[in-house]
Write a protein that holds these residues in place. Structure first.
Motif, mmCIF file in Angstrom:
data_model
loop_
_atom_site.group_PDB
_atom_site.id
_atom_site.type_symbol
_atom_site.label_atom_id
_atom_site.label_comp_id
_atom_site.label_asym_id
_atom_site.label_seq_id
_atom_site.Cartn_x
_atom_site.Cartn_y
_atom_site.Cartn_z
ATOM 1 N N PRO A 47 3.209 -5.497 7.623
ATOM 2 C CA PRO A 47 2.020 -5.771 6.800
ATOM 3 C C PRO A 47 2.016 -4.977 5.497
ATOM 4 N N GLU A 48 2.583 -3.772 5.499
ATOM 5 C CA GLU A 48 2.592 -2.932 4.292
ATOM 6 C C GLU A 48 3.392 -3.561 3.161
ATOM 7 N N VAL A 49 4.348 -4.398 3.506
ATOM 8 C CA VAL A 49 5.209 -5.005 2.486
ATOM 9 C C VAL A 49 4.400 -5.937 1.588
ATOM 10 N N LEU A 50 3.377 -6.572 2.111
ATOM 11 C CA LEU A 50 2.538 -7.459 1.298
ATOM 12 C C LEU A 50 1.870 -6.673 0.175
ATOM 13 N N GLU A 51 1.373 -5.491 0.492
ATOM 14 C CA GLU A 51 0.739 -4.668 -0.550
ATOM 15 C C GLU A 51 1.773 -4.248 -1.589
ATOM 16 N N MET A 52 2.971 -3.882 -1.158
ATOM 17 C CA MET A 52 4.034 -3.531 -2.113
ATOM 18 C C MET A 52 4.385 -4.726 -2.994
ATOM 19 N N TYR A 53 4.452 -5.893 -2.394
ATOM 20 C CA TYR A 53 4.747 -7.124 -3.111
ATOM 21 C C TYR A 53 3.672 -7.400 -4.167
ATOM 22 N N ARG A 54 2.413 -7.199 -3.797
ATOM 23 C CA ARG A 54 1.304 -7.400 -4.742
ATOM 24 C C ARG A 54 1.358 -6.394 -5.893
ATOM 25 N N MET A 55 1.663 -5.134 -5.563
ATOM 26 C CA MET A 55 1.755 -4.110 -6.601
ATOM 27 C C MET A 55 2.883 -4.427 -7.579
ATOM 28 N N LYS A 56 3.987 -4.891 -7.051
ATOM 29 C CA LYS A 56 5.123 -5.251 -7.888
ATOM 30 C C LYS A 56 4.718 -6.348 -8.869
ATOM 31 N N GLY A 57 4.027 -7.355 -8.381
ATOM 32 C CA GLY A 57 3.631 -8.471 -9.233
ATOM 33 C C GLY A 57 2.542 -8.134 -10.235
ATOM 34 N N SER A 58 1.691 -7.164 -9.910
ATOM 35 C CA SER A 58 0.571 -6.852 -10.798
ATOM 36 C C SER A 58 0.973 -5.975 -11.978
ATOM 37 N N ASP A 59 2.001 -5.162 -11.806
ATOM 38 C CA ASP A 59 2.461 -4.289 -12.894
ATOM 39 C C ASP A 59 3.942 -3.997 -12.685
ATOM 40 N N TYR A 60 4.771 -4.925 -13.112
ATOM 41 C CA TYR A 60 6.196 -4.852 -12.838
ATOM 42 C C TYR A 60 6.842 -3.600 -13.427
#
Length: 77
Positions: A47-60
């Motif tokens: 589940p933690e990977v989804l948050e990392m994925y979102r962070m990556k997309g929000s500020d690459y």
């Protein structure tokens, strides 16, 4: 996969083992099969990977800087 990453305790192996729980292949297979059955597009066993994925997309750019720092720390160990 971890065994193939090297037996010298390399950076790749440390990155995986320090990031969280290491799942067994049977656990990953069950998660993937459930997700396919539910017709999920993006399958993330942790589940933690989804948050990392979102962070990556929000500020690459920020994500890249953080990953560079993380890689440098792993290389120093």
């Amino acid at each position: 996969m971890l065994d193939d990453a090297g037996t010298d305790g390399g950076a790749a192996q440390r990155a995986v083992t320090s990031a969280g729980t290491v799942l067994e292949p049977t656990e990953v297979a069950a998660i993937v099969l459930d997700a396919v059955e539910d017709e999920q597009f993006l399958i993330l066993p942790h589940p933690e990977v989804l948050e990392m994925y979102r962070m990556k997309g929000s500020d690459y750019d920020r994500w890249l800087r953080g990953m560079s720092r993380y890689q440098a720390r792993l290389s120093e160990q």
